[in-house]
Each structure stands twice: as structure tokens, then as C-alpha cells.
Design a protein around this motif. Structure first.
Motif, PDB file in Angstrom:
ATOM      1  N   GLU A 147      68.351  11.958  67.012  1.00 25.78           N
ATOM      2  CA  GLU A 147      69.190  11.168  66.120  1.00 25.78           C
ATOM      3  C   GLU A 147      68.584   9.808  65.793  1.00 25.78           C
ATOM      4  O   GLU A 147      69.087   9.104  64.918  1.00 25.78           O
ATOM      5  CB  GLU A 147      70.575  10.961  66.747  1.00 25.78           C
ATOM      6  CG  GLU A 147      71.384  12.245  66.835  1.00 25.78           C
ATOM      7  CD  GLU A 147      72.663  12.066  67.628  1.00 25.78           C
ATOM      8  OE1 GLU A 147      72.884  10.938  68.140  1.00 25.78           O
ATOM      9  OE2 GLU A 147      73.433  13.031  67.761  1.00 25.78           O
ATOM     10  N   SER A 160      89.771   6.887  53.388  1.00 21.75           N
ATOM     11  CA  SER A 160      88.690   7.452  54.201  1.00 21.75           C
ATOM     12  C   SER A 160      88.869   7.004  55.651  1.00 21.75           C
ATOM     13  O   SER A 160      88.810   5.812  55.953  1.00 21.75           O
ATOM     14  CB  SER A 160      87.332   7.001  53.671  1.00 21.75           C
ATOM     15  OG  SER A 160      87.154   7.422  52.325  1.00 21.75           O
ATOM     16  N   PRO A 167      87.444   7.298  59.486  1.00 16.36           N
ATOM     17  CA  PRO A 167      86.334   7.743  60.341  1.00 16.36           C
ATOM     18  C   PRO A 167      86.853   8.533  61.537  1.00 16.36           C
ATOM     19  O   PRO A 167      87.923   8.228  62.086  1.00 16.36           O
ATOM     20  CB  PRO A 167      85.671   6.434  60.772  1.00 16.36           C
ATOM     21  CG  PRO A 167      86.744   5.396  60.646  1.00 16.36           C
ATOM     22  CD  PRO A 167      87.629   5.836  59.508  1.00 16.36           C
ATOM     23  N   ASP A 215      84.306  15.386  55.524  1.00 19.68           N
ATOM     24  CA  ASP A 215      82.877  15.170  55.332  1.00 19.68           C
ATOM     25  C   ASP A 215      82.203  15.266  56.693  1.00 19.68           C
ATOM     26  O   ASP A 215      82.189  14.311  57.473  1.00 19.68           O
ATOM     27  CB  ASP A 215      82.642  13.793  54.702  1.00 19.68           C
ATOM     28  CG  ASP A 215      81.172  13.513  54.422  1.00 19.68           C
ATOM     29  OD1 ASP A 215      80.336  14.384  54.758  1.00 19.68           O
ATOM     30  OD2 ASP A 215      80.850  12.443  53.876  1.00 19.68           O
ATOM     31  N   SER A 216      81.647  16.442  56.997  1.00 16.58           N
ATOM     32  CA  SER A 216      81.086  16.677  58.329  1.00 16.58           C
ATOM     33  C   SER A 216      79.819  15.862  58.562  1.00 16.58           C
ATOM     34  O   SER A 216      79.511  15.493  59.702  1.00 16.58           O
ATOM     35  CB  SER A 216      80.786  18.168  58.507  1.00 16.58           C
ATOM     36  OG  SER A 216      79.891  18.629  57.500  1.00 16.58           O
ATOM     37  N   ARG A 217      79.059  15.568  57.508  1.00 15.78           N
ATOM     38  CA  ARG A 217      77.811  14.824  57.685  1.00 15.78           C
ATOM     39  C   ARG A 217      78.093  13.407  58.174  1.00 15.78           C
ATOM     40  O   ARG A 217      77.409  12.900  59.064  1.00 15.78           O
ATOM     41  CB  ARG A 217      77.023  14.800  56.376  1.00 15.78           C
ATOM     42  CG  ARG A 217      75.715  14.034  56.454  1.00 15.78           C
ATOM     43  CD  ARG A 217      74.955  14.126  55.142  1.00 15.78           C
ATOM     44  NE  ARG A 217      74.563  15.489  54.861  1.00 15.78           N
ATOM     45  CZ  ARG A 217      73.456  16.050  55.320  1.00 15.78           C
ATOM     46  NH1 ARG A 217      72.633  15.340  56.062  1.00 15.78           N
ATOM     47  NH2 ARG A 217      73.147  17.290  55.041  1.00 15.78           N
ATOM     48  N   ASN A 218      79.089  12.749  57.564  1.00 16.56           N
ATOM     49  CA  ASN A 218      79.432  11.376  57.956  1.00 16.56           C
ATOM     50  C   ASN A 218      80.627  11.308  58.895  1.00 16.56           C
ATOM     51  O   ASN A 218      81.039  10.217  59.277  1.00 16.56           O
ATOM     52  CB  ASN A 218      79.716  10.542  56.703  1.00 16.56           C
ATOM     53  CG  ASN A 218      78.519  10.448  55.785  1.00 16.56           C
ATOM     54  OD1 ASN A 218      77.413  10.192  56.235  1.00 16.56           O
ATOM     55  ND2 ASN A 218      78.732  10.674  54.497  1.00 16.56           N
ATOM     56  N   SER A 219      81.199  12.468  59.234  1.00 17.52           N
ATOM     57  CA  SER A 219      82.361  12.551  60.118  1.00 17.52           C
ATOM     58  C   SER A 219      83.505  11.665  59.604  1.00 17.52           C
ATOM     59  O   SER A 219      83.998  10.782  60.308  1.00 17.52           O
ATOM     60  CB  SER A 219      81.979  12.154  61.549  1.00 17.52           C
ATOM     61  OG  SER A 219      83.033  12.482  62.441  1.00 17.52           O
ATOM     62  N   ILE A 220      83.911  11.924  58.351  1.00 15.91           N
ATOM     63  CA  ILE A 220      84.967  11.149  57.702  1.00 15.91           C
ATOM     64  C   ILE A 220      85.983  12.123  57.105  1.00 15.91           C
ATOM     65  O   ILE A 220      85.618  13.108  56.472  1.00 15.91           O
ATOM     66  CB  ILE A 220      84.394  10.241  56.598  1.00 15.91           C
ATOM     67  CG1 ILE A 220      83.546   9.118  57.213  1.00 15.91           C
ATOM     68  CG2 ILE A 220      85.503   9.635  55.751  1.00 15.91           C
ATOM     69  CD1 ILE A 220      82.879   8.219  56.202  1.00 15.91           C
ATOM     70  N   GLU A 268      88.785  12.437  54.308  1.00 19.13           N
ATOM     71  CA  GLU A 268      89.200  11.789  53.067  1.00 19.13           C
ATOM     72  C   GLU A 268      90.548  12.356  52.617  1.00 19.13           C
ATOM     73  O   GLU A 268      90.695  13.550  52.421  1.00 19.13           O
ATOM     74  CB  GLU A 268      88.158  11.999  51.968  1.00 19.13           C
ATOM     75  CG  GLU A 268      86.852  11.269  52.234  1.00 19.13           C
ATOM     76  CD  GLU A 268      85.894  11.348  51.065  1.00 19.13           C
ATOM     77  OE1 GLU A 268      86.150  12.167  50.145  1.00 19.13           O
ATOM     78  OE2 GLU A 268      84.896  10.600  51.047  1.00 19.13           O
TER      79      GLU A 268
END
Length: 530
Positions: A135, A428, A430, A450-455, A457
Motif C-alpha cells: 500500500e 459522502s 467515509p 465506492d470500494s476503491r476509496n471506501s466511501i 455516497e
């Protein structure tokens, strides 16, 4: 100990992921992996198989084998320890242990394998360390992305220049066909730039006079006065045709497509996005267009109260025809005592303070003109309002996380002020790192994870008198309450705090007043609950 390769193969012999750690040909590794299913006997409890040259150390995972191919001189105990570590990493990166899930996360698995094995030898690392290393940011990766983005931006600039050249040639041709009538180019960029320099009125940038968001509004309030007997000018809009399409470079499109095919993420810069939004908005066909825009910067406390509330507004002017440049603009403010107005230095301040009329200090000098495709306008007036009064906040958000056993139940509710009807509201939230989307129990509106940013919406298309309040409830694994903050909010509205309206456009050289339109919008620039 030398590990030749680490692979994931199906029980039928299909290779899903394979990473080689020593130099070997593709034919050899494919031959070694193809021979493995034939060597594995059914009903045996062994975890390794040997041939004349190599040893296969394997472990079943669901319907697959996690396989290490080593030489016969390697320490099998070390091999088994490496295999156990890899078996813990596979579920960490592949959430679904099926063929599709493993192939989708193939590169992540290869990167993890590289952190465990280096040049065929096991590194002294743990699962947590491997995840941390994978990461971490890479300077080389950032540099590569910057180089690729600069190439893309350079290609787009070439496309824009070609399109501009084709537009100019079409305008020249149209002027010749019409027998020498004045075209748009006669009052083109050179004359506009000189007018701007003489008047010292900025039409781009972030300072006063900026119209960077001009044309983005979807709500238009038109206050028009039609002139009688005036023929529409040929300069009210650029000539329609296929000029812009001809400007698109086929070579450029092939270049971008090749980048996409190689897996590169093509990021659009700010200017094309603004252009797309501008083209989606209503075209500027009125000779005079005035845009009222307010931007909100709000920071709310999670326990209630306002940390920061700042409204910054601008009034900008855009004129299509040079003949309409000698005008004055009469406005009407809403009488909000908390708003401080400030005119541009080239405006007649005394005229504005006494009669609410915006005009140049030199009435003989016209306002600059621009084409219908120009996004920026001339800044006339700006204002600002600051407050700590929570009652004037358009939208308040309350978030209540509560831990129960191994789960966290989160309830979020909004309350909207009756002063505004809010459009395209996006809240949004988190979330902690999750393997799958949260379980949403109840929602007023729509939601997306949004799995990439773990958000998470939460979207409400319109908030009006029918839904001034709403809520959403969802469940995630146990987490600290601070994880769900700060909450970001985006929305727009068709009216503003200043309630500024354009009453009339006054011609200075007599004749009928030109037709004008007013566009009004309130948008969020930074709206958070911390």
C-alpha cells in the motif's frame, strides 16, 4: 532453498496466476505447471510431489491449488512455511476465491508474492508487513503517471489548436461567401484581449472578475426585454457545422485507446470537464447574459454548531455583440444586512451606491465582448457573507454511530432549510476498509458504495417542501466512531443568499434595450461535517 515459481492453478490444470523468481523460459514453466495435475494422486495426504528435477509443494484452497515449484535441494520446512504465508495472503487480496476473483486481483497477488519471495528466497515478513509494503506510495509510479498525463495533456492541446485553426478557416470562408460582412473574427481574440488589458478587468483566474464556473448552472431565470425592429446579429452564435469534429485527430484517439488497452487510467483535466458541462447547459443565445453565482464554504461540528460559514458571490457579464457594449446594469439586492458588496475598481462606485446601477467610470468605453463559447465573463460585483448562526445553514447532517457486538450501526439524517430547494444532493460518508459493501437497512433516496476509496455516497435528487428531512441506516463491522468523519456534502440551488436580481439593462447610446438573460446558482465549494 530456491523457489522457482509461485502459482495458483485449478484442479483441472488451468493456470490463473504464476510468478517466476528465477530466469526460465515460458515453455519450461508452462510444461512444469501442466505436469503437476497428473502427478497429484487422489486420496493421498502428502503436500509435495517430486520429479527428477523439481519439487512441487502445494496446498488446496477451495477449488484451486496454491503451488510452489522449487529445486530438490531446497529445505522443505522453509518451503512449507512460505506456502503457509502465501495461503494467508491470497484471501486478503482476493475477496472471492473463484476464478473470476483471482484473475481480477492477479496483479495484487503478484505484488504480494514479490514481497514474500525475493530471487527465490523467502523474506522475513508477516502478512501485515506485506500489506503495508504493497500500500506504500511509489515514486516511480507517480513519475510514470505524471509523464503519461503530460503526454495526454499535450495531445489535447494539439487537438484544441487544430480545432481552432479549422474554426478560423470556416469563419474566413463564410465571410467571403457573404460578401465581406463583419464576422466573428473581426472582433476576435486580439481585440478582446486589448480591451481587457486597457480596462484591467480580469476574466480568468481566481481573482475578482473570475467567471470560472460560468455556464455550469442548470437553473436559469431569464429576465428578457425584447428590442423591436432589431435584426439578430450574425455574431450571436458561432456558425454551426462539423468544424469541431474535423479537428479531432484520429492519431490522438488511437494513442488514447492504446493507453486504455494497456490498462492506463485516462484522467480528464479540468478544462474538458468544464467544456462538457458548458455544452450540456443551455446555449448562450441572448446578446447580454449576467451570471449570479455564490459558493459555499461551510464546516459544521458533528455535535452541533457551526465552525465556519462563508458565502462568496460574484456577478459577471458576458456580451456577444460589440454593438451592445455601451450599457449599464441596474440590479436589485435582497436587503440582507450581513452581505457586503464590493464593485470592480473600473465601476462607478457612486452610481452603484446611490442608484444600484453598475456602469463603467468612463461611459464612452464599452464592455469587452466575447464569443458564445467563452466560459468566462467580465466581473462586475462581488460580495461576501460570514456567520455562525446555525439557522441559516441550508443543510445540516447528523451522524450517530453505535457499536453493538461485532457490528456498528450508523444512522444518518439530514434537515434542510425552507429557504432553498436543493438539487443533486450527495452526502459522502467515509467508511473503514471493507471486503464488501455495507448493509443498508433504510434509505431515503439512493446510495452507492465506492470500494476503491471506501466511501458511501447517499444521493437525493431534489430536496423541497415534500422532503425537508430524511435518513439512512446501514451496518458495518465494528469500528471507531471517528472513522465516519469528515462527512462531505455537495448540492446546488437556483436561488442565493443575496437574492440579487438584474432589473434592467440600460443602453447608453439610445435605442431599444438589448435582450438579456440572468443565470443564478448556489453551489458548494467545501461543505463538511467534522
Amino acid at each position: 532453498m530456491v523457489v522457482l515459481a509461485a502459482s495458483i492453478v485449478s484442479k483441472s490444470g488451468k493456470v490463473l496466476v504464476s510468478r517466476q523468481f528465477v530466469d526460465m523460459s515460458r515453455v519450461r514453466i508452462e510444461g512444469l505447471l501442466a505436469a503437476f495435475p497428473k502427478l497429484v494422486g487422489t486420496g493421498k495426504q502428502h503436500t509435495y510431489v517430486e520429479t527428477e528435477n523439481v519439487r512441487y509443494v502445494y496446498q488446496p484452497i477451495e477449488a484451486f491449488y496454491l503451488l510452489l515449484v522449487t529445486n530438490k535441494q531446497s529445505n522443505i520446512l522453509e518451503d512449507l512455511e512460505t506456502l503457509r504465508l502465501l495461503s494467508k495472503l491470497v484471501p486478503e487480496y482476493s475477496l472471492s476465491l473463484d476464478e473470476e476473483g483471482i484473475c481480477r486481483t492477479g496483479f495484487e497477488l503478484i505484488f504480494a508474492f514479490d514481497e514474500v519471495i525475493s530471487l527465490g528466497h523467502k523474506e522475513n515478513v508477516t502478512v501485515a508487513q506485506v500489506k503495508q509494503y504493497c500500500e506504500m506510495e511509489s515514486h516511480e509510479e507517480k513519475l510514470h503517471k505524471l509523464v503519461m498525463q503530460s503526454k495526454i495533456n499535450e495531445t489535447k492541446d494539439v487537438m484544441k489548436r487544430k480545432a481552432s485553426e479549422i474554426d478560423k478557416s470556416k469563419i474566413e470562408k463564410n465571410r467571403g461567401d457573404k460578401g465581406g460582412f463583419m464576422s466573428l473574427q473581426s472582433m476576435g481574440s486580439g481585440r478582446i484581449e486589448s480591451s481587457f488589458n486597457d480596462m484591467s478587468i480580469s476574466s480568468t483566474g481566481s481573482g475578482f472578475g473570475s467567471g470560472s464556473s460560468f455556464g455550469l448552472t442548470t437553473d436559469i431565470d431569464s429576465f428578457s426585454t425584447k428590442s423591436k425592429g432589431r435584426a439578430p446579429s450574425s455574431a450571436t452564435a458561432p456558425p454551426k457545422g462539423l468544424g469541431m469534429q474535423l479537428g479531432k485527430s484520429q492519431r490522438t484517439n488511437q494513442f488514447l485507446e492504446s493507453l486504455k488497452a494497456e490498462g492506463e487510467v485516462i484522467l480528464e483535466d479540468v478544462q474538458p470537464k468544464v467544456g462538457q458541462s458548458r455544452s450540456a447547459a443551455a446555449p448562450l443565445t441572448d446578446p447580454v447574459t449576467l451570471t449570479v453565482e455564490e459558493k459555499l464554504n461551510v464546516q459544521l461540528k458533528r455535535d452541533g454548531g457551526v465552525s465556519n460559514f462563508d458565502v462568496q458571490g460574484t456577478l459577471s457579464l458576458q456580451i456577444l455583440n460589440q454593438e451592445d457594449g455601451h450599457i449599464q446594469v441596474q440590479i436589485e439586492t435582497g436587503g440582507n444586512p450581513g452581505i457586503l458588496f464590493k464593485t470592480h475598481p473600473n465601476m462607478n462606485k457612486e452610481l452603484f451606491s446611490t442608484e444600484n446601477i453598475l456602469g463603467l467610470k468612463d461611459p464612452n468605453r464599452p464592455f469587452p465582448t466575447g464569443q458564445a463559447g467563452d466560459a468566462a465573463g467580465v466581473g462586475l460585483l462581488k460580495w461576501r457573507m460570514q456567520s455562525t448562526d446555525e439557522s441559516i445553514v441550508p443543510l445540516t447532517i447528523n451522524c450517530w454511530p453505535s457499536v453493538s457486538g461485532t457490528e456498528t450501526f450508523v444512522s444518518i439524517e439530514y434537515e434542510a432549510s425552507a429557504m432553498f430547494d436543493l438539487r443533486n444532493v450527495v452526502v459522502s460518508v467515509p467508511l473503514p476498509a471493507l471486503r464488501e459493501a455495507p448493509s443498508v437497512r433504510q434509505v431515503d433516496g439512493e446510495w452507492r458504495y465506492d470500494s476503491r476509496n471506501s466511501i458511501l455516497e447517499w444521493t437525493i435528487l431534489l430536496i423541497d417542501n415534500s422532503n425537508r428531512s430524511g435518513s439512512m441506516e446501514f451496518v458495518v463491522p465494528a469500528a471507531d466512531s471517528s472513522v465516519f468523519f469528515p462527512i462531505s456534502v455537495r448540492f446546488s440551488a437556483a436561488n442565493t443568499f443575496s437574492d440579487l436580481k438584474v432589473v434592467n439593462v440600460l443602453p447608453l447610446k439610445g435605442g431599444a434595450p438589448p435582450k438579456f438573460a440572468q443565470r443564478t446558482q448556489l453551489i458548494t465549494e467545501n461543505y463538511q461535517v467534522v
